[in-house]
Design a protein around this motif. Structure first.
Motif, PDB file in Angstrom:
ATOM      1  N   THR A  25       0.852  -1.196   0.000  1.00 62.23           N
ATOM      2  CA  THR A  25       0.000   0.000   0.000  1.00 62.23           C
ATOM      3  C   THR A  25       0.883   1.239   0.000  1.00 62.23           C
ATOM      4  O   THR A  25       1.579   1.511   0.970  1.00 62.23           O
ATOM      5  N   LEU A  29      -2.502   3.697  -3.854  1.00 63.86           N
ATOM      6  CA  LEU A  29      -3.800   3.686  -3.190  1.00 63.86           C
ATOM      7  C   LEU A  29      -4.546   5.006  -3.369  1.00 63.86           C
ATOM      8  O   LEU A  29      -5.758   5.072  -3.157  1.00 63.86           O
ATOM      9  N   SER A 193      -4.267  -3.259 -12.123  1.00 59.71           N
ATOM     10  CA  SER A 193      -4.317  -3.508 -10.677  1.00 59.71           C
ATOM     11  C   SER A 193      -3.054  -4.154 -10.144  1.00 59.71           C
ATOM     12  O   SER A 193      -2.829  -4.174  -8.927  1.00 59.71           O
ATOM     13  N   TYR A 231      -8.180  -3.033  -0.536  1.00 58.37           N
ATOM     14  CA  TYR A 231      -8.315  -2.496  -1.893  1.00 58.37           C
ATOM     15  C   TYR A 231      -9.735  -2.685  -2.418  1.00 58.37           C
ATOM     16  O   TYR A 231     -10.260  -1.811  -3.126  1.00 58.37           O
TER      17      TYR A 231
END
Length: 368
Positions: A25, A29, A193, A231
């Motif tokens: 992260t 993000l 992603s 997420y």
């Protein structure tokens, strides 16, 4: 069989939960929603979920390879499979990959700082400031970086608590209809992603620093589950707060959602959010820089202080040469391709090469 370092240098296996989650992260993000929406649109949350699940296979692959490595890291594994010269050449490429991660994280965060807080500050000054902080922590060693990973995990998790504010304006119909896209659309969203899930590959460097590392795999999988849930929740909240058209034009959706947060004693919460995010990007930056230094130390016997100076000079040069917003986006695209290739192409190829090598060794010993 992988090597276990002295206990004074190692950390307990449960710290893998913090190490992996903290390196997964980062700046991504803040803006991943506007990228994944381009493929499967409102169904992009499915791609986020599927990529998160696929990382469990990558973790299994990492553990399989590391358990077979002589020293428990990718440097010795490269030399073990390909020999000293070719193995060290591959280690140089891995060193470059680590530096790319550091430079891309720093430049992406500086893009946020320059846009929102310091529009007139020179990039070189902000870059040197960031590199100084990261280098100071890296000098402390792996256990210091682990401590940073432990304490900074709180901030992304607070996103779940602040979800109350954007959910007040949620339009749940934004998620409909479900499953109405072609497979290629889901693939586009999944491809966008992958970079935000990068982080487990650092295991290739710090695996020997985990106590009882042979039996620590469950903590890596638990961490991946938590990251996937985080997420997924942020994705769904973003989709019900923004329309599809808005997400396509908002650069940092997570930051934009933080603008609606109001407290009696805080007017501009997004500024606090931005500065706190510095703690979020420190773990992956420190881990990548520390990993780069360790690659040079284990492969070429460089002293850590020289490796540190060489690495930060290269990183600073890379950061200051990415000047415009378009350049930042291009760097993000390149990093996404490199990370995807490393996780889903190179690691399986390394796995196959190891199996082939073992087959030849068994055949040769059988003939003898």
């Amino acid at each position: 069989m992988s090597k276990q370092l002295n206990k004074s240098l190692t950390v307990s296996p449960f710290f893998l939960f913090f190490l992996i989650h903290s390196t997964q992260t980062g700046v991504g993000l803040l803006n991943f929603q506007s990228k994944i929406i381009k493929g499967a649109e409102q169904d992009a949350w499915i791609s986020v979920l599927l990529v998160g699940v696929s990382i469990h296979f990558i973790i299994w692959l990492l553990y399989f390879l590391l358990k077979k490595s002589n020293n428990g890291d990718i440097m010795s594994l490269h030399q073990q499979i390909f020999g000293r010269w070719l193995g060290n050449l591959l280690n140089i490429f891995f060193y470059g990959y680590m530096l790319l991660i550091v430079a891309s994280i720093i430049r992406s965060y500086l893009s946020v700082l320059i846009t929102w807080v310091f529009p007139y500050s020179p990039i070189w000054f902000l870059s040197l400031t960031m590199i100084f902080v990261i280098s100071y922590l890296v000098v402390g060693g792996f256990r210091v970086i682990t401590g940073i990973c432990f304490w900074r995990m709180l901030i992304p998790s607070l996103l779940l608590l602040t979800a109350y504010f954007p959910l007040q304006y949620a339009y749940w119909t934004n998620l409909l209809p479900v499953f109405n896209h072609h497979l290629s659309d889901y693939f586009v969203s999944a491809k966008e992603s992958i970079f935000m899930y990068s982080g487990p590959e650092f295991l290739l460097i710090y695996f020997p620093f985990i106590k009882n590392n042979q039996n620590s795999q469950k903590w890596a999988h638990i961490s991946q589950v938590y990251t996937t849930i985080l997420y997924l929740v942020v994705t769904i909240i973003s989709f019900v707060y923004f329309s599809h058209g808005q997400l396509g034009h908002v650069t940092w959706p997570t930051l934009m959602m933080s603008k609606i947060i109001r407290f009696p004693f805080i007017e501009r919460f997004e500024y606090i959010f931005i500065f706190l995010w510095l703690l979020v990007i420190l773990p992956p930056s420190c881990m990548a820089l520390w990993g780069a230094i360790r690659v040079l130390k284990e492969s070429f016997k460089f002293k850590p202080k020289y490796s540190l100076w060489i690495s930060i000079i290269i990183v600073h040069f890379m950061v200051i040469n990415v000047k415009s917003k378009v350049d930042v986006e291009e760097v993000g695209t390149v990093m996404n391709i490199v990370t995807s290739s490393f996780l889903y192409i190179y690691l399986p190829i390394l796995f196959v090469f190891y199996l082939i090598l073992q087959t030849f060794k068994k055949a040769k010993s059988g003939k003898i």
